[in-house]
Design a protein around this motif. Structure first.
Motif, mmCIF file in Angstrom:
data_model
loop_
_atom_site.group_PDB
_atom_site.id
_atom_site.type_symbol
_atom_site.label_atom_id
_atom_site.label_comp_id
_atom_site.label_asym_id
_atom_site.label_seq_id
_atom_site.Cartn_x
_atom_site.Cartn_y
_atom_site.Cartn_z
ATOM 1 N N ASN A 1 0.842 -1.267 0.070
ATOM 2 C CA ASN A 1 0.159 0.078 0.105
ATOM 3 C C ASN A 1 0.907 1.181 -0.021
ATOM 4 O O ASN A 1 1.235 1.416 0.876
ATOM 5 C CB ASN A 1 -0.752 -0.039 1.286
ATOM 6 N N MET A 2 1.103 1.888 -1.189
ATOM 7 C CA MET A 2 2.063 2.740 -1.147
ATOM 8 C C MET A 2 1.749 3.958 -0.487
ATOM 9 O O MET A 2 2.757 4.874 -0.005
ATOM 10 C CB MET A 2 2.305 3.169 -2.827
ATOM 11 N N ARG A 3 0.481 4.302 -0.290
ATOM 12 C CA ARG A 3 0.147 5.567 0.488
ATOM 13 C C ARG A 3 0.511 5.421 1.888
ATOM 14 O O ARG A 3 0.901 6.344 2.511
ATOM 15 C CB ARG A 3 -1.440 5.729 0.355
ATOM 16 N N GLU A 4 0.818 4.101 2.328
ATOM 17 C CA GLU A 4 1.098 3.967 3.889
ATOM 18 C C GLU A 4 2.566 3.222 4.074
ATOM 19 O O GLU A 4 3.222 3.921 4.980
ATOM 20 C CB GLU A 4 0.119 2.908 4.432
ATOM 21 N N ASP A 5 2.973 2.869 2.821
ATOM 22 C CA ASP A 5 4.290 2.108 3.066
ATOM 23 C C ASP A 5 5.581 2.651 2.282
ATOM 24 O O ASP A 5 6.404 2.174 2.230
ATOM 25 C CB ASP A 5 4.083 0.640 2.599
ATOM 26 N N TYR A 6 5.282 4.007 1.904
ATOM 27 C CA TYR A 6 6.463 4.682 0.968
ATOM 28 C C TYR A 6 7.669 4.841 1.813
ATOM 29 O O TYR A 6 8.767 4.540 1.413
ATOM 30 C CB TYR A 6 5.822 5.803 0.404
ATOM 31 N N GLY A 7 7.451 4.965 3.175
ATOM 32 C CA GLY A 7 8.712 4.873 3.888
ATOM 33 C C GLY A 7 9.446 3.755 3.912
ATOM 34 O O GLY A 7 10.793 3.402 4.083
ATOM 35 N N LYS A 8 8.764 2.552 4.215
ATOM 36 C CA LYS A 8 9.328 1.373 4.111
ATOM 37 C C LYS A 8 10.073 1.066 2.951
ATOM 38 O O LYS A 8 11.215 0.358 2.834
ATOM 39 C CB LYS A 8 8.384 0.226 4.442
ATOM 40 N N GLN B 1 14.876 0.461 -0.484
ATOM 41 C CA GLN B 1 15.860 0.808 -1.604
ATOM 42 C C GLN B 1 16.956 1.313 -1.201
ATOM 43 O O GLN B 1 18.098 0.791 -2.061
ATOM 44 C CB GLN B 1 15.230 1.836 -2.605
ATOM 45 N N ARG B 2 17.302 1.798 -0.166
ATOM 46 C CA ARG B 2 18.614 2.227 0.449
ATOM 47 C C ARG B 2 19.531 1.118 0.661
ATOM 48 O O ARG B 2 20.634 1.071 0.430
ATOM 49 C CB ARG B 2 18.500 3.440 1.360
ATOM 50 N N TRP B 3 18.859 -0.010 1.140
ATOM 51 C CA TRP B 3 19.564 -1.116 1.768
ATOM 52 C C TRP B 3 20.225 -1.972 0.551
ATOM 53 O O TRP B 3 21.193 -2.409 0.289
ATOM 54 C CB TRP B 3 18.691 -1.937 2.617
ATOM 55 N N VAL B 4 19.093 -1.961 -0.551
ATOM 56 C CA VAL B 4 19.665 -2.682 -1.916
ATOM 57 C C VAL B 4 20.655 -2.137 -2.333
ATOM 58 O O VAL B 4 21.614 -2.631 -2.853
ATOM 59 C CB VAL B 4 18.392 -2.861 -2.812
ATOM 60 N N TRP C 1 7.846 9.688 -8.077
ATOM 61 C CA TRP C 1 7.894 11.201 -7.432
ATOM 62 C C TRP C 1 7.884 11.031 -5.741
ATOM 63 O O TRP C 1 7.903 11.918 -4.925
ATOM 64 C CB TRP C 1 6.758 11.998 -7.549
ATOM 65 N N VAL C 2 7.827 9.756 -5.290
ATOM 66 C CA VAL C 2 7.599 9.530 -3.792
ATOM 67 C C VAL C 2 9.092 8.556 -3.076
ATOM 68 O O VAL C 2 9.446 8.761 -2.047
ATOM 69 C CB VAL C 2 6.424 8.648 -3.685
ATOM 70 N N THR C 3 9.502 7.791 -3.957
ATOM 71 C CA THR C 3 10.763 7.035 -3.457
ATOM 72 C C THR C 3 11.651 7.422 -4.681
ATOM 73 O O THR C 3 11.833 8.110 -5.322
ATOM 74 C CB THR C 3 10.219 5.827 -3.589
ATOM 75 N N GLY C 4 13.008 6.832 -3.991
ATOM 76 C CA GLY C 4 14.305 7.130 -4.952
ATOM 77 C C GLY C 4 14.723 8.341 -4.359
ATOM 78 O O GLY C 4 14.380 9.379 -3.898
ATOM 79 N N ASP C 5 16.191 8.557 -4.652
ATOM 80 C CA ASP C 5 17.244 9.203 -4.285
ATOM 81 C C ASP C 5 18.458 9.049 -4.767
ATOM 82 O O ASP C 5 18.579 7.985 -5.490
ATOM 83 C CB ASP C 5 17.094 9.653 -2.743
ATOM 84 N N VAL D 1 20.516 14.313 -9.421
ATOM 85 C CA VAL D 1 19.795 15.680 -8.746
ATOM 86 C C VAL D 1 18.901 14.905 -7.769
ATOM 87 O O VAL D 1 18.030 14.337 -8.137
ATOM 88 C CB VAL D 1 19.043 16.428 -9.743
ATOM 89 N N ASN D 2 19.050 15.252 -6.452
ATOM 90 C CA ASN D 2 18.270 14.858 -5.394
ATOM 91 C C ASN D 2 17.129 15.811 -4.954
ATOM 92 O O ASN D 2 17.199 16.664 -4.031
ATOM 93 C CB ASN D 2 19.239 14.672 -4.174
ATOM 94 N N TYR D 3 16.038 15.674 -5.993
ATOM 95 C CA TYR D 3 14.956 16.610 -5.809
ATOM 96 C C TYR D 3 13.931 16.037 -4.573
ATOM 97 O O TYR D 3 14.025 15.002 -4.159
ATOM 98 C CB TYR D 3 13.993 16.539 -6.990
#
Length: 315
Positions: A18-25, A30-33, A81-85, A107-109
């Motif tokens: 559920n991306m609306r709730e789990d985007y933080g996870k 992603q950072r761990w991978v 627009w929600v995950t990735g950096d 670019v880290n928008y």
């Protein structure tokens, strides 16, 4: 697509969230991978800041071991627009530098939902405006050497940045590369004008539900989602856009809208090349560099850079 093909492809699907709730996870995963994928240890990079008013935007600049082109690729990452950096895309950008022989500036928008539209676009536009206006300050010989590139939501931001520069009568990029970009607002299989939404919208790398969630987190007001700076295919005027390369993934719900954007640029008397990567899924730019979709993608990217070199000064 038959049932066996659908089953095999489903093995590559991302876990349903559920991306609306789990985007933080998702961000943490992603950072761990990225942290266990370490090609950048052989690809030097430096971190810099671009000042935009009272804020600073981090930019990570990768240098290939062998610099074979003067081009600098200014990269906007994907992630709805929600995950990735710049951390999670460091392996992909290191590969990009090595496989093109170009410097790559990632670019880290700002991300939604903490920073909804137009925050991320304003960051991308602001960085683009600065490097075009004063390339020497960014370590770039001349603005003509800069190529705008983005994948997925980053491809959307790249297209929107080019539209915004044109709209405001400012210096623009001469070239852009859009990888499986988001260009349209409607991903409902009942109403979408694109067959790929119906054919590949469930059970694969990106689903209809997920992209709808991304849209709502990025642009909470539904009618704003139809504007050209969110859905570039809705632009009334696509003249004056950069010479464009669009790569789509065959088995991706975004395939047809990406290809339609290239066709629309061409119809507006622009130059656009469109190539579909066979059997590829959404997000192929993050695969290992020995994978077949990656190899084919970079064959097209390098051919595009060779065929469309930086314009000569005064040309």
């Amino acid at each position: 697509m038959n049932r066996l093909q659908q089953f095999v492809l489903s093995l590559f699907a991302a876990p349903r969230l559920n991306m609306r709730e789990d985007y933080g996870k998702v961000r943490r995963a992603q950072r761990w991978v990225a942290s266990i994928s370490m090609p950048w240890r052989r690809t030097p990079y430096r971190q810099t800041l671009v000042r935009l008013g009272d804020r600073s935007i981090s930019v990570r600049v990768f240098q290939p071991q062998q610099r074979t082109r003067d081009d600098v690729l200014v990269f906007f990452h994907g992630g709805g627009w929600v995950t990735g950096d710049i951390e999670t895309y460091t392996p992909a950008c290191a590969n990009m530098a090595e496989l093109t022989g170009c410097a790559v500036a990632s670019v880290n928008y700002r991300l939604a939902p903490e920073h909804p539209f137009p925050a991320g676009l304003n960051d991308c536009y602001g960085v683009a405006q600065q490097v075009l206006a004063n390339p020497l300050a960014a370590g770039i010989d001349r603005a003509e050497n800069i190529v705008l590139i983005g994948d997925s939501a980053g491809g959307n931001l790249a297209a929107a940045t080019s539209l915004l520069l044109k709209e405001r009568g400012q210096r623009a990029f001469s070239r852009q590369i859009l990888l499986y970009p988001v260009t349209h607002w409607d991903h409902d299989p009942e109403t979408s004008p694109f067959d790929s939404v119906r054919e590949y919208g469930e059970g694969l790398r990106l689903t209809n539900t997920e992209i709808d969630d991304y849209f709502d987190l990025y642009v909470p007001e539904p009618m704003e989602q139809r504007g050209p700076l969110v859905s570039p295919l809705m632009a009334d005027d696509l003249s004056g856009q950069p010479t464009t390369l669009i790569l789509t993934a065959e088995q991706d719900l975004l395939r047809d809208e990406g290809e339609a954007y290239g066709q629309a640029i061409a119809a507006a008397d622009g130059t656009a090349e469109v190539h579909r990567i066979p059997s590829a899924l959404h997000g192929f730019i993050q695969l290992p560099k020995f994978s077949k979709p990656m190899r084919e993608a970079y064959e097209h990217i390098n051919a595009f850079l060779d065929a469309h070199p930086a314009p000569k000064v005064g040309a």
